[in-house]
Design an enzyme around this catalytic site. Structure first.
Site, mmCIF file in Angstrom:
data_model
loop_
_atom_site.group_PDB
_atom_site.id
_atom_site.type_symbol
_atom_site.label_atom_id
_atom_site.label_comp_id
_atom_site.label_asym_id
_atom_site.label_seq_id
_atom_site.Cartn_x
_atom_site.Cartn_y
_atom_site.Cartn_z
ATOM 1 N N LYS A 105 -2.160 15.771 54.909
ATOM 2 C CA LYS A 105 -1.071 16.232 54.048
ATOM 3 C C LYS A 105 -0.850 17.727 54.241
ATOM 4 O O LYS A 105 -1.783 18.528 54.144
ATOM 5 C CB LYS A 105 -1.394 15.925 52.585
ATOM 6 C CG LYS A 105 -0.229 16.150 51.630
ATOM 7 C CD LYS A 105 -0.601 15.676 50.227
ATOM 8 C CE LYS A 105 0.557 15.821 49.264
ATOM 9 N NZ LYS A 105 0.209 15.364 47.907
ATOM 10 N N CYS B 119 2.898 11.235 49.428
ATOM 11 C CA CYS B 119 3.280 11.732 48.106
ATOM 12 C C CYS B 119 4.372 12.799 48.196
ATOM 13 O O CYS B 119 5.462 12.536 48.699
ATOM 14 C CB CYS B 119 2.026 12.243 47.400
ATOM 15 S SG CYS B 119 2.230 12.587 45.633
ATOM 16 N N GLU C 175 -2.174 6.407 48.404
ATOM 17 C CA GLU C 175 -2.712 7.738 48.684
ATOM 18 C C GLU C 175 -4.202 7.799 48.336
ATOM 19 O O GLU C 175 -4.625 7.331 47.282
ATOM 20 C CB GLU C 175 -1.946 8.770 47.846
ATOM 21 C CG GLU C 175 -2.392 10.204 48.031
ATOM 22 C CD GLU C 175 -1.553 11.189 47.233
ATOM 23 O OE1 GLU C 175 -1.637 12.389 47.515
ATOM 24 O OE2 GLU C 175 -0.807 10.762 46.327
#
Length: 341
Positions: free
Chosen positions: A130, A164, A45
């Site tokens: 994200k 994540c 990430e």
């Protein structure tokens, strides 16, 4: 027959808040993985330029300088760093998944936590932002959109990616399953503090990641690649120098690992916790048999009972409609007077 290939999972630290140097480190690891025979490599990430762990450690009123550095070192998708990665992928003939902190072309202060999938020919296959920054990440990144919720057809199979905490979102995961995902990449930070260690109850990211990766692979009947970052000494000492209490938090917070998972949810081989590259041989044909038991995007569902709609439009700050002004209407011709008899 479905593809068989060698995959590479990176467990590594960036050159902290240095986009150019971290890009070169990524290029070096791409070349190393290709020499080892890998057809795909995945990085953690926001590998470029770093994960902003300081947002967990210090009040936001004390981190303006770090946000400025993060904004300065975050990258544009059409910028030189991504162009360098594309060139490296093409030269090595390898598929590359990499996390970046993305700058907005419309704002000097808007950042996204993004992941790119680059093909072995150097083309950009997917650009995912994200959907929702998690907890203190909201102090750094803006929410993304659904444009990157895509499974991409590649030479090594159908690849999906989530960043994540998105791997805790069952609808995001299902949206990838419903597109025929065969290989799932999940990317993670180097450390994720939620409590001071002395009080106990700190978030165990290693255990949480293991649960999420296994659950998705078992439900989707896919292979999984888990890639996590490393907090190196440079980053540790920088934060400890600001506040010695930060060192205690970082030292007492669990660290994640990188590993592979098969379609039954079982881990493949060993996990990697030190910096390096982990490899696994993947045979996507192993995805078929488990579908006999549960195929949640096939026969093992009730599509007449459940419905899912996914908005995959890319969001932008404004819609501009340029062009010439409309032509004025033609004047009406007066009607001729009627003749009198």
């Amino acid at each position: 027959m479905l593809p068989r290939f060698k995959a590479a999972a990176v467990q590594a630290a960036p050159v902290f808040l240095d986009a150019a140097a971290t890009t070169e480190k990524a290029v070096s690891m791409i070349r190393e993985a290709a020499r080892a025979g890998a057809s795909l490599i995945a990085f953690p990430e926001t590998f470029i330029p770093a994960f902003p762990v300081w947002a967990a450690l210090f009040p936001p009123i004390d981190t303006h300088d770090l946000f400025l550095r993060m904004a300065e070192q975050s990258v544009l998708v059409d910028g030189p760093e991504v162009a360098r990665l594309k060139d490296a992928a093409r030269a090595a003939g390898i598929v590359v998944s990499i996390g970046i902190s993305e700058r907005s072309p419309a704002s000097v202060g808007c950042l996204w936590n993004s992941n790119l999938l680059i093909g072995e020919d150097g083309s950009l296959l997917n650009h995912h932002r994200k959907l929702m920054p998690t907890y203190y990440e909201k102090l750094v990144w803006a929410p993304g959109d659904g444009a990157g919720l895509k499974v991409v057809e590649t030479a090594v199979g159908r690849i999906g990616q989530l960043i994540c905490g998105e791997n805790t979102n069952p609808l995001a995961r299902y949206s990838l399953m419903a597109q025929g995902e065969q290989f799932h990449i999940s990317s993670w930070p180097p450390v994720w503090p939620t409590r001071r260690p002395a009080g106990g109850g700190n978030y165990d990211i290693a255990a949480a990641n293991r649960i999420r990766a296994s659950a998705h692979c078992f439900e989707a009947k896919v292979f999984g690649l888990v890639t996590a970052g490393v907090l190196d000494r440079t980053a540790f000492e920088m934060m400890a120098a600001r506040d010695p209490a930060a060192a205690e938090v970082l030292e007492g917070t669990p660290r994640p690992a990188s590993y592979f998972v098969d379609p039954t949810g079982a881990q493949i081989g060993e996990a990697l916790q030190d910096e390096g590259i982990l490899y696994a041989e993947i045979d996507l044909n192993a995805c078929v048999e488990p579908k006999q038991f549960h195929d949640v995007v096939g026969y093992y569902n009730r599509f007449d009972v459940f419905e899912l709609g996914v908005n995959r439009r890319r969001l932008s700050p404004a819609a501009f409609r340029d062009g010439p002004p409309p032509s004025p209407p033609a004047p009406e011709t007066a009607a001729a007077p009627a003749e009198r008899g």
